[in-house]
Design an enzyme around this catalytic site. Structure first.
Site, PDB file in Angstrom:
ATOM      1  N   GLU A 157       0.801  -1.235   0.000  1.00 16.47           N
ATOM      2  CA  GLU A 157       0.000   0.000   0.000  1.00 16.47           C
ATOM      3  C   GLU A 157       0.831   1.280   0.000  1.00 16.47           C
ATOM      4  O   GLU A 157       0.642   2.161   0.828  1.00 16.47           O
ATOM      5  CB  GLU A 157      -0.982  -0.025   1.176  1.00 16.47           C
ATOM      6  CG  GLU A 157      -1.929  -1.214   1.125  1.00 16.47           C
ATOM      7  CD  GLU A 157      -2.833  -1.322   2.343  1.00 16.47           C
ATOM      8  OE1 GLU A 157      -2.798  -0.419   3.205  1.00 16.47           O
ATOM      9  OE2 GLU A 157      -3.583  -2.313   2.450  1.00 16.47           O
ATOM     10  N   GLU A 262      -6.394 -10.757  -1.193  1.00 19.59           N
ATOM     11  CA  GLU A 262      -7.206 -10.550   0.013  1.00 19.59           C
ATOM     12  C   GLU A 262      -8.692 -10.506  -0.365  1.00 19.59           C
ATOM     13  O   GLU A 262      -9.444  -9.651   0.095  1.00 19.59           O
ATOM     14  CB  GLU A 262      -6.789  -9.253   0.717  1.00 19.59           C
ATOM     15  CG  GLU A 262      -5.309  -9.208   1.069  1.00 19.59           C
ATOM     16  CD  GLU A 262      -4.874  -7.924   1.766  1.00 19.59           C
ATOM     17  OE1 GLU A 262      -5.744  -7.212   2.304  1.00 19.59           O
ATOM     18  OE2 GLU A 262      -3.656  -7.641   1.776  1.00 19.59           O
TER      19      GLU A 262
END
Length: 373
Positions: A157, A262
């Site tokens: 991220e 995810e």
């Protein structure tokens, strides 16, 4: 007496046949990992309790359905490196041992991330000290699990929604060179392990463009990057299949593997000013944000099943480019979406419900392979 013995013999034969039939049924039972064994790994994220095998029923389900695992939390810096001169490998060791015991693909998550940092790391302001931390942290962890962990999320991220670099503690102290350095440190510690960049919403055009640029820059700087992780925290109607497909194609064209790392699909409404999947975003509770507190209506179950089927159909179309599809959790009861972005909600984003029973969504994913076979 002979008649009694004959009856007992007959009963024994019937019981034996019943047991054999049950064993054969179990042997031939479908599972996610077996259905997709020739396509890509099917993984799940494990909680600390699941790593320690505290629930036999959950453990059985994990072993039966999945052939890849990711640690949900315990490899993040706040847990694995709580103090400057102290590493805590207790649960990470159990996680790796669990994967080895069950012959699973083991994915490490995550080495460098601005969130869930150990408090002492957040206090680092000096570039020399930050670089020393990063090198020691990555080298120590990757070296310890060299030849045991199959792939790592090296950086997690690092991008904003517009594709620019996030103003993280790492960017602020080291500049963008920290990205290529992180991959260099990891490759030096284990030259054979696959190294990934992982993010959310990087299937969206602006962020995807930034991610493509990021991968090119890491490679140009001499960093080894083997894949990109698309987190896939998605919704019933968003993102579009077209954008997901464009992402698979664009990332693959860079010569890297694509993993969906995810995966979960929220069925709940979210606040209008929600931005992405940042765990630090939280909103006040509102009954309208929690429409299914007890059970998911059948009509929504059907929509969820159709959504999963369309996504997996696309995955199968591009299975030559996809290395792994990992669900973020084993069952609905443990999903992070029950507490994010609004705490205390009941969400239903996975293939198994809180009682570990397969949902319509599970059947829709399995049936795709049954049709092809």
């Amino acid at each position: 007496m002979r008649l009694l013995n004959h009856s007992l013999l007959l009963l024994s034969v019937l019981v034996l046949n019943s047991c054999n039939a049950k064993k054969e049924k179990e042997k031939n039972a479908v599972s996610l990992k077996d259905s997709y064994k020739n396509d890509f790994y099917i993984g799940t994220a494990l909680s600390a309790d699941q790593i320690e095998e505290k629930n036999a029923k959950e453990d059985s389900l994990i072993q039966n359905e999945f052939n890849a695992i990711t640690a949900e939390n315990i490899m993040k810096s706040m847990f694995i490196h709580p103090q400057k001169d102290k590493y805590d490998f207790a649960l990470a060791d159990k996680f790796v041992a669990y994967g080895k015991k069950n012959k699973m693909f083991i994915h490490g998550h995550t080495l460098i991330w601005h969130s869930q940092l150990a408090p002492w790391i957040e206090k680092i302001k000096d570039s020399t000290e930050m670089r020393a931390f990063m090198k020691d942290h990555i080298t120590t962890i990757v070296s310890k699990y060299k030849g045991k962990v199959d792939s790592w999320d090296v950086v997690n991220e690092a991008l904003n929604e517009d594709g620019t670099l996030r103003k993280s503690i790492f960017l602020n102290t080291l500049g963008e060179k920290y990205l290529s350095d992180a991959f260099k440190y990891a490759a030096a510690a284990d030259p054979k392990v696959d190294l990934y960049y992982n993010d959310y919403n990087n299937e969206e055009p602006a962020k995807r463009a930034g991610n493509v640029d990021l991968i090119k820059k890491i490679k140009a700087a001499g960093g080894k990057i083997d894949g990109v992780g698309i987190q896939a925290h998605w919704k019933l109607t968003y993102p579009s299949l077209e954008e997901i497909e464009k992402s698979i194609l664009e990332y693959s064209a860079l010569g890297v593997k694509v993993a969906f790392t995810e995966l979960d699909i929220s069925v709940l409404p979210n606040p209008k000013d929600l931005n992405g999947a940042d765990v630090n975003q939280n909103f006040e509770g509102d009954p309208k944000m929690n429409p299914y507190p007890k059970t998911l209506p059948d009509s929504v179950q059907v929509k969820l099943a159709a959504r999963y089927a369309s996504i997996f159909k696309l995955f199968l179309k591009h299975k030559d480019k996809i290395s792994r599809v990992t669900f973020w959790g084993v069952h609905d009861g443990q999903s992070w979406l029950n507490d994010w972005p609004v705490k205390g909600r009941t969400n239903y984003p996975l293939l198994f419900d809180k009682d570990l029973k397969p949902k319509k969504a599970y059947n829709s994913v399995i049936q795709l392979k049954e049709i092809k076979q």
